[in-house]
Scaffold this motif. Structure first.
Motif, PDB file in Angstrom:
ATOM      1  N   MET A   1       0.828  -1.212   0.000  1.00 26.72           N
ATOM      2  CA  MET A   1       0.000   0.000   0.000  1.00 26.72           C
ATOM      3  C   MET A   1       0.858   1.256   0.000  1.00 26.72           C
ATOM      4  O   MET A   1       0.530   2.244  -0.667  1.00 26.72           O
ATOM      5  CB  MET A   1      -0.932  -0.005   1.212  1.00 26.72           C
ATOM      6  CG  MET A   1      -2.106  -0.957   1.094  1.00 26.72           C
ATOM      7  SD  MET A   1      -3.285  -0.753   2.437  1.00 26.72           S
ATOM      8  CE  MET A   1      -4.639  -1.765   1.852  1.00 26.72           C
ATOM      9  N   ARG A   2       1.942   1.232   0.684  1.00 26.59           N
ATOM     10  CA  ARG A   2       2.831   2.394   0.685  1.00 26.59           C
ATOM     11  C   ARG A   2       3.507   2.558  -0.673  1.00 26.59           C
ATOM     12  O   ARG A   2       3.648   3.678  -1.166  1.00 26.59           O
ATOM     13  CB  ARG A   2       3.879   2.238   1.788  1.00 26.59           C
ATOM     14  CG  ARG A   2       3.295   2.397   3.195  1.00 26.59           C
ATOM     15  CD  ARG A   2       4.289   1.998   4.262  1.00 26.59           C
ATOM     16  NE  ARG A   2       3.749   2.222   5.600  1.00 26.59           N
ATOM     17  CZ  ARG A   2       4.342   1.807   6.717  1.00 26.59           C
ATOM     18  NH1 ARG A   2       5.488   1.130   6.648  1.00 26.59           N
ATOM     19  NH2 ARG A   2       3.777   2.052   7.893  1.00 26.59           N
TER      20      ARG A   2
ATOM     21  N   ASP B   1       2.227   1.664  -3.425  1.00 27.69           N
ATOM     22  CA  ASP B   1       1.184   2.097  -4.339  1.00 27.69           C
ATOM     23  C   ASP B   1       1.023   3.611  -4.299  1.00 27.69           C
ATOM     24  O   ASP B   1       0.753   4.242  -5.314  1.00 27.69           O
ATOM     25  CB  ASP B   1      -0.143   1.429  -3.962  1.00 27.69           C
ATOM     26  CG  ASP B   1      -1.248   1.773  -4.935  1.00 27.69           C
ATOM     27  OD1 ASP B   1      -1.288   1.153  -6.004  1.00 27.69           O
ATOM     28  OD2 ASP B   1      -2.041   2.663  -4.613  1.00 27.69           O
ATOM     29  N   ALA B   2       1.205   4.182  -3.147  1.00 25.27           N
ATOM     30  CA  ALA B   2       1.069   5.635  -3.030  1.00 25.27           C
ATOM     31  C   ALA B   2       2.278   6.363  -3.592  1.00 25.27           C
ATOM     32  O   ALA B   2       2.189   7.530  -3.969  1.00 25.27           O
ATOM     33  CB  ALA B   2       0.861   6.017  -1.564  1.00 25.27           C
TER      34      ALA B   2
ATOM     35  N   GLU C   1      -0.690   4.239  -8.957  1.00 19.03           N
ATOM     36  CA  GLU C   1      -1.513   4.957  -8.002  1.00 19.03           C
ATOM     37  C   GLU C   1      -2.994   4.567  -8.074  1.00 19.03           C
ATOM     38  O   GLU C   1      -3.724   4.755  -7.093  1.00 19.03           O
ATOM     39  CB  GLU C   1      -1.379   6.463  -8.222  1.00 19.03           C
ATOM     40  CG  GLU C   1      -1.824   6.926  -9.597  1.00 19.03           C
ATOM     41  CD  GLU C   1      -1.606   8.403  -9.831  1.00 19.03           C
ATOM     42  OE1 GLU C   1      -1.969   8.881 -10.909  1.00 19.03           O
ATOM     43  OE2 GLU C   1      -1.071   9.060  -8.925  1.00 19.03           O
TER      44      GLU C   1
ATOM     45  N   MET D   1      -4.689   0.324  -6.366  1.00 15.85           N
ATOM     46  CA  MET D   1      -5.344   0.003  -5.109  1.00 15.85           C
ATOM     47  C   MET D   1      -6.848   0.263  -5.205  1.00 15.85           C
ATOM     48  O   MET D   1      -7.661  -0.504  -4.687  1.00 15.85           O
ATOM     49  CB  MET D   1      -4.724   0.833  -3.979  1.00 15.85           C
ATOM     50  CG  MET D   1      -4.946   0.235  -2.598  1.00 15.85           C
ATOM     51  SD  MET D   1      -4.282  -1.435  -2.405  1.00 15.85           S
ATOM     52  CE  MET D   1      -2.535  -1.148  -2.615  1.00 15.85           C
TER      53      MET D   1
ATOM     54  N   ILE E   1     -10.330  -1.028   1.754  1.00 13.47           N
ATOM     55  CA  ILE E   1      -9.144  -0.652   0.993  1.00 13.47           C
ATOM     56  C   ILE E   1      -8.952   0.860   1.015  1.00 13.47           C
ATOM     57  O   ILE E   1      -7.844   1.369   1.256  1.00 13.47           O
ATOM     58  CB  ILE E   1      -9.250  -1.164  -0.460  1.00 13.47           C
ATOM     59  CG1 ILE E   1      -9.330  -2.688  -0.503  1.00 13.47           C
ATOM     60  CG2 ILE E   1      -8.070  -0.672  -1.281  1.00 13.47           C
ATOM     61  CD1 ILE E   1      -8.096  -3.408  -0.061  1.00 13.47           C
TER      62      ILE E   1
ATOM     63  N   THR F   1      -8.027   2.199   4.611  1.00 15.20           N
ATOM     64  CA  THR F   1      -6.694   1.775   5.046  1.00 15.20           C
ATOM     65  C   THR F   1      -5.609   2.462   4.229  1.00 15.20           C
ATOM     66  O   THR F   1      -4.554   2.804   4.762  1.00 15.20           O
ATOM     67  CB  THR F   1      -6.574   0.246   4.927  1.00 15.20           C
ATOM     68  OG1 THR F   1      -7.671  -0.375   5.609  1.00 15.20           O
ATOM     69  CG2 THR F   1      -5.275  -0.236   5.539  1.00 15.20           C
ATOM     70  N   SER F   2      -5.846   2.661   2.925  1.00 15.76           N
ATOM     71  CA  SER F   2      -4.835   3.297   2.078  1.00 15.76           C
ATOM     72  C   SER F   2      -4.516   4.718   2.555  1.00 15.76           C
ATOM     73  O   SER F   2      -3.370   5.166   2.455  1.00 15.76           O
ATOM     74  CB  SER F   2      -5.318   3.341   0.623  1.00 15.76           C
ATOM     75  OG  SER F   2      -5.494   2.041   0.112  1.00 15.76           O
ATOM     76  N   ARG F   3      -5.510   5.414   3.090  1.00 13.61           N
ATOM     77  CA  ARG F   3      -5.279   6.777   3.562  1.00 13.61           C
ATOM     78  C   ARG F   3      -4.508   6.820   4.868  1.00 13.61           C
ATOM     79  O   ARG F   3      -3.840   7.826   5.161  1.00 13.61           O
ATOM     80  CB  ARG F   3      -6.629   7.488   3.735  1.00 13.61           C
ATOM     81  CG  ARG F   3      -7.348   7.776   2.435  1.00 13.61           C
ATOM     82  CD  ARG F   3      -8.509   8.723   2.645  1.00 13.61           C
ATOM     83  NE  ARG F   3      -9.554   8.120   3.469  1.00 13.61           N
ATOM     84  CZ  ARG F   3     -10.617   7.484   2.981  1.00 13.61           C
ATOM     85  NH1 ARG F   3     -10.767   7.368   1.659  1.00 13.61           N
ATOM     86  NH2 ARG F   3     -11.534   6.974   3.786  1.00 13.61           N
TER      87      ARG F   3
ATOM     88  N   VAL G   1      -2.330   4.191   5.964  1.00 11.56           N
ATOM     89  CA  VAL G   1      -1.269   3.193   6.060  1.00 11.56           C
ATOM     90  C   VAL G   1       0.086   3.821   6.356  1.00 11.56           C
ATOM     91  O   VAL G   1       0.957   3.161   6.965  1.00 11.56           O
ATOM     92  CB  VAL G   1      -1.228   2.368   4.746  1.00 11.56           C
ATOM     93  CG1 VAL G   1      -0.708   3.208   3.577  1.00 11.56           C
ATOM     94  CG2 VAL G   1      -0.378   1.112   4.927  1.00 11.56           C
TER      95      VAL G   1
END
Length: 422
Positions: free
Chosen positions: A97-98, A100-101, A107, A110, A128, A131-133, A135
Motif C-alpha cells: 500500500m505504501r 502504491d502511493a 496509483e 489500489m 481498501i 486503510t490506504s489513507r 497506512v
C-alpha cells in the motif's frame, strides 16, 4: 524444333517457360483476389473479431489484485487458509500500500483492487480506501494496525478471496454468471435463491425468442404466400408495406408501441369505447412480457417475410396443379408438395429472427418492465451502472457460445446449406 518448345518443355511467345508463366499468373490472380477482399477482412477483424476476442478475454482477465499487492500474494503462499494470516502477510500488505502511493504508474491499482474485491465481498472497497489513507502512519505490529483500521481485515473470507483471486486469470465471473459462488471452503455452490437471476434470464431470453419466432412465422407465412400469388404490381405495393418499418427509426417504432399499449393508450381506449371491457378492466400490455412479445414480433416480422417470399416466388404454380391433377386434395397438395419447398426460407427466416431476438436490447428495455427483461438488458446494466465489465463479458460470452451451439445443432439437424435468403 518448334519455336514454342525447348529442350525443357513448352514456352510462351516471349520465351518464358510455360510452367513458370502459369505459376506467376496464378500467384498474380491470388494476390489480386486478396487485395480485393483485404478491406473486408480488415473491417471484420477490427469491427467484429477483435471486439469479440476482447470481450472473451475480459471475462477471464484478472490483473487488479496481482498488480496491486504482489508482495502480499507472495506472503500468502505460506498461509494455510485457516483463521487470519500471520504478521508477515500484514507487513507485506502495508509495504504494498505504501509503494502504491509512491509510484505514479500504480496509483490507481489500489482503487481498482477495491472495486474488484467489492464484487466478491460487500464493504471490501471501503476497507481498501480507508486503510490506504492511513497506512503511512502504521507501525509494527501491522496486524493490529490493520484490524483497528477496518473490521474486514479481521474477516478470514477477505483473505480467502485475496488468495483465490490473486491470479492473472479467474473463473469467478463465469461462476457468478451461473448463479453460483465460492463458499468458505473454496467450493462452488449455488447462491441464495433470492440472488439467482442470470440462469432464469437466459431461460426467459430463449423462451421469448422462441415465442417471437413462432409468432413471426405464423404471421409471416400467410403474408409471404399471398405476396407470391399476387400480380407483380400488387405484390410490389405489399412489399413496400412490409419494408416500411425499415424506413422508420427503431426507437420511433418502439415508442409508438408504448402509445398503443399503455393502459390509457389507443388499444385500451378503443376496447373501452366498443364496450369490450369496462374502464376499470383495461388490459395491462406495457412493462411486462406481453409488451415485449408484441413489439418485437412487429419489429422482426419483415426478417421472416422476406426470406419466405424470396423462396415462394420461385416455386412454380404448376407443382400444385400437378398434385391436384393426380388426385391430391388442396390441403394434401400444400402439405406434401408446397410446404416442403418453403423450408429453406423458413430456416433462413427462423435463424435471422431467433438470433436477432436473443440479443435485442432497446425494445425490452423500453416496454419490457421487469418480467419482459432479457439477458441483454442485464449485460447493459453491468456495463453502464455497476461497471462490472468482467461479469458483463462473461454473460456476453455465454450468450455468444449459446448461439453458436444452437446454430451448430441446426446445421447438424437441417443443414446450413439449405438456408436461402434470396
Amino acid at each position: 524444333m518448334d519455336d514454342q518448345t525447348t529442350s525443357s518443355g513448352l514456352v510462351t511467345a516471349d520465351g518464358q517457360p510455360l510452367k513458370r508463366s502459369l505459376q506467376r499468373a496464378e500467384r498474380t490472380r491470388k494476390l489480386t483476389a486478396l487485395a480485393l477482399v483485404g478491406p473486408l477482412l480488415a473491417f471484420l477483424l477490427v469491427i467484429f473479431i477483435f471486439p469479440i476476442g476482447q470481450m472473451m478475454w475480459r471475462s477471464v482477465d484478472n490483473p487488479q489484485i496481482v498488480n496491486a499487492i504482489p508482495r502480499t500474494l507472495e506472503a500468502l503462499q505460506e498461509w494455510d487458509g485457516e483463521g487470519l494470516p500471520d504478521e508477515p502477510v500484514y507487513a507485506a500488505l502495508a509495504e504494498d500500500m505504501r509503494a502504491d502511493a509512491e509510484l505514479p504508474r500504480r496509483e490507481q491499482w489500489m482503487g481498482r483492487m477495491g472495486v474488484r474485491l467489492n464484487y466478491e465481498l460487500s464493504g471490501a472497497r471501503g476497507a481498501i480506501a480507508r486503510t490506504s489513507r492511513a497506512v503511512d502512519e502504521f507501525e509494527p505490529p501491522f496486524k493490529e494496525a490493520f484490524l483497528d483500521a477496518h473490521r474486514n481485515w479481521g474477516n478470514p473470507e477477505l483473505w480467502q478471496i485475496l488468495e483465490r483471486e490473486g491470479r492473472p486469470l479467474t473463473a469467478s465471473y463465469y461462476v457468478a454468471a451461473l448463479d453460483r459462488e465460492y463458499d468458505s471452503e473454496g467450493k462452488i455452490v449455488l447462491r441464495d435463491e433470492n440472488r439467482r437471476i442470470y440462469v432464469s434470464l437466459f431461460g426467459r431470453t430463449l423462451a421469448l425468442s422462441g415465442i417471437i419466432l413462432f409468432l413471426t412465422f405464423a404471421l409471416g407465412f400467410p403474408i409471404a404466400f399471398y405476396m407470391s400469388t399476387l400480380p407483380m404490381r400488387y405484390a410490389n405495393l405489399l412489399m413496400i408495406c412490409v419494408l416500411l418499418p425499415f424506413w422508420t427509426s427503431l426507437l420511433v417504432r418502439t415508442t409508438s408501441w408504448i402509445v398503443l399499449l399503455q393502459q390509457q393508450g389507443v388499444i385500451n381506449n378503443a376496447a373501452v369505447a366498443m364496450n369490450f371491457i369496462s374502464d376499470d378492466q383495461r388490459y395491462s400490455l406495457m412493462y411486462n412480457m406481453q409488451g415485449t412479445i408484441i413489439a418485437m414480433t412487429h419489429i422482426l416480422l419483415p426478417f421472416m417475410v422476406l426470406p419466405l417470399y424470396s423462396v415462394m416466388k420461385n416455386i412454380p404454380p404448376s407443382y400444385m396443379r400437378a398434385a391436384k391433377s393426380l388426385g391430391a386434395k388442396p390441403w394434401t397438395a400444400f402439405r406434401r408438395v408446397y410446404f416442403p419447398l418453403t423450408l429453406p426460407g423458413i430456416g433462413a427466416g427462423g435463424v435471422l429472427v431467433f438470433i436477432i431476438s436473443i440479443g435485442y436490447y432497446i425494445t425490452p428495455a423500453l416496454v419490457g418492465g421487469q418480467s419482459g427483461r432479457m439477458i441483454s438488458n442485464e449485460i447493459a446494466r453491468h456495463m453502464q451502472q455497476s461497471l462490472n465489465w468482467g461479469l458483463a463479458a462473461a454473460l456476453g460470452s455465454m450468450l455468444l457460445v449459446g448461439v453458436l451451439i444452437l446454430y451448430w445443432a441446426y446445421n447438424r439437424l437441417v443443414g446450413a446449406d439449405s438456408l436461402k435468403l434470396g
